[in-house]
Design a protein around this motif. Structure first.
Motif, PDB file in Angstrom:
ATOM      1  N   ARG A 107      23.355  61.133  58.609  1.00  0.00           N
ATOM      2  CA  ARG A 107      22.476  62.286  58.785  1.00  0.00           C
ATOM      3  C   ARG A 107      21.088  61.784  59.170  1.00  0.00           C
ATOM      4  O   ARG A 107      20.828  60.574  59.187  1.00  0.00           O
ATOM      5  CB  ARG A 107      22.389  63.091  57.476  1.00  0.00           C
ATOM      6  N   GLU A 115      25.927  62.979  47.900  1.00  0.00           N
ATOM      7  CA  GLU A 115      25.838  64.318  47.313  1.00  0.00           C
ATOM      8  C   GLU A 115      26.005  64.304  45.800  1.00  0.00           C
ATOM      9  O   GLU A 115      25.644  65.250  45.115  1.00  0.00           O
ATOM     10  CB  GLU A 115      26.908  65.231  47.923  1.00  0.00           C
ATOM     11  N   VAL A 173      23.813  60.366  52.914  1.00  0.00           N
ATOM     12  CA  VAL A 173      23.475  61.187  51.755  1.00  0.00           C
ATOM     13  C   VAL A 173      24.573  61.091  50.716  1.00  0.00           C
ATOM     14  O   VAL A 173      25.756  61.277  51.028  1.00  0.00           O
ATOM     15  CB  VAL A 173      23.265  62.654  52.168  1.00  0.00           C
ATOM     16  N   LYS A 210      16.908  62.040  58.439  1.00  0.00           N
ATOM     17  CA  LYS A 210      15.754  62.462  57.652  1.00  0.00           C
ATOM     18  C   LYS A 210      14.604  62.599  58.638  1.00  0.00           C
ATOM     19  O   LYS A 210      14.301  61.647  59.373  1.00  0.00           O
ATOM     20  CB  LYS A 210      15.440  61.410  56.590  1.00  0.00           C
ATOM     21  N   ALA A 247      19.212  66.334  57.530  1.00  0.00           N
ATOM     22  CA  ALA A 247      19.395  66.558  56.096  1.00  0.00           C
ATOM     23  C   ALA A 247      18.114  67.048  55.434  1.00  0.00           C
ATOM     24  O   ALA A 247      18.116  67.335  54.237  1.00  0.00           O
ATOM     25  CB  ALA A 247      19.863  65.267  55.431  1.00  0.00           C
TER      26      ALA A 247
END
Length: 296
Positions: free
Chosen positions: A125, A137, A135, A127, A247
């Motif tokens: 992802r 989760e 990430v 940033k 994200a």
């Protein structure tokens, strides 16, 4: 075999310059030439100098090692030789109005994320604007200690970064897009607690030749689509693709500004110039620079 030989570490073979050129350089395509050098200070600095000297768009410089690599906000970037991809490309988007050049860092992030995700199987992802992250989760939901830079990534690990610099040249402005991507870094070689590599993320493929070819092909595809639309992020599909990759959107964030007070709020999207929109009780504000900390 000498310890200086590029074949002394069989887990980290050298890039095959000739094969890479044959794979990605084609008539009418973006890429003109890919040079692979054993070591340099900074590929971005070298390509910027080549741009000022008149080098054509589509030049690519890859270093097996960098001694003075740089990231956003002047941060340094170090890694063992051949443990990653360290490269810069020269672009001259003369058909794109200067006001839309702010989308170039987002384009580069979208292209690299797409390529690495497809080749490695690692769910990469972005940033904002273009840090490549993985990430977790299941990790902690909130990080609020601004004194520790590792917390800037929250429950995520940094796989790589991109630095886009505008360079003034005798034939007009150019853009140098630099990429540093961790490929085979081992845990005891990580430069920071929040860093990771493709190997540590159990990538299904972590061959640097393969990843480099995929990155250059995706960069060419996205840059061509963006350029022919005059840099229009909507018509080129860049805006929607970036939103699907980022994200940062939907999170509480803190934007840390050089010399200014930090601003906290919810990251709600991008404005027409590719700047991050943050909303809080004081309203909505756009940021074109700054360090973004994921809070939740």
């Amino acid at each position: 075999m000498s310890s200086d030989s590029p074949y002394s570490d069989l887990d980290r073979p050298p890039l095959r310059e000739l094969a890479i050129n044959k794979a990605v350089v084609r008539p009418g395509g973006l890429w003109r030439r890919i040079d692979v050098v054993p070591e340099t200070g900074s590929t971005n600095a070298d390509v910027a100098e080549a741009a000022r000297a008149g080098k054509d768009e589509g030049y690519v410089l890859v270093a097996e090692a960098q001694s003075a690599g740089r990231g956003r906000l002047g941060r340094t970037w170090t890694a063992p030789p051949r443990s990653g991809l360290f490269l810069s490309v020269l672009l001259r988007p003369g058909d794109v109005p200067p006001a839309r050049w702010g989308w170039l860092p987002l384009l580069a992030g979208t292209a690299v994320r797409t390529a690495v995700d497809a080749v490695s199987g690692v769910p990469v992802r972005l940033k904002w604007p273009n840090d490549l992250i993985v990430v977790d989760e299941s990790g902690p939901a909130d990080e609020t200690d601004s004194s520790n830079k590792d917390t800037a990534y929250g429950a995520a690990r940094k796989l790589g970064g991109i630095l886009v610099e505008r360079v003034e040249t005798p034939s007009g402005p150019a853009a140098v897009v630099g990429l540093g991507l961790n490929v085979s870094l081992r845990r005891d070689e990580l430069p920071a607690a929040h860093a990771t590599s493709l190997v540590l993320e159990d990538a299904k493929a972590a061959d640097r030749d393969t990843v480099l070819r995929a990155v250059l092909r995706e960069l060419e595809r996205w840059y061509t689509d963006w350029s022919v639309t005059g840099g229009d992020p909507m018509a080129s599909g860049l805006s929607s693709a970036y939103a699907a990759s980022c994200a940062t959107f939907g999170r509480r964030v803190r934007v840390e500004l050089p010399g200014g007070a930090p601003v906290e709020g919810e990251a709600v999207g991008l404005d027409g110039d590719g700047r991050l929109l943050v909303r809080n009780a004081d309203g909505e504000r756009a940021f074109g620079a700054g360090d973004v900390v994921h809070l939740r």
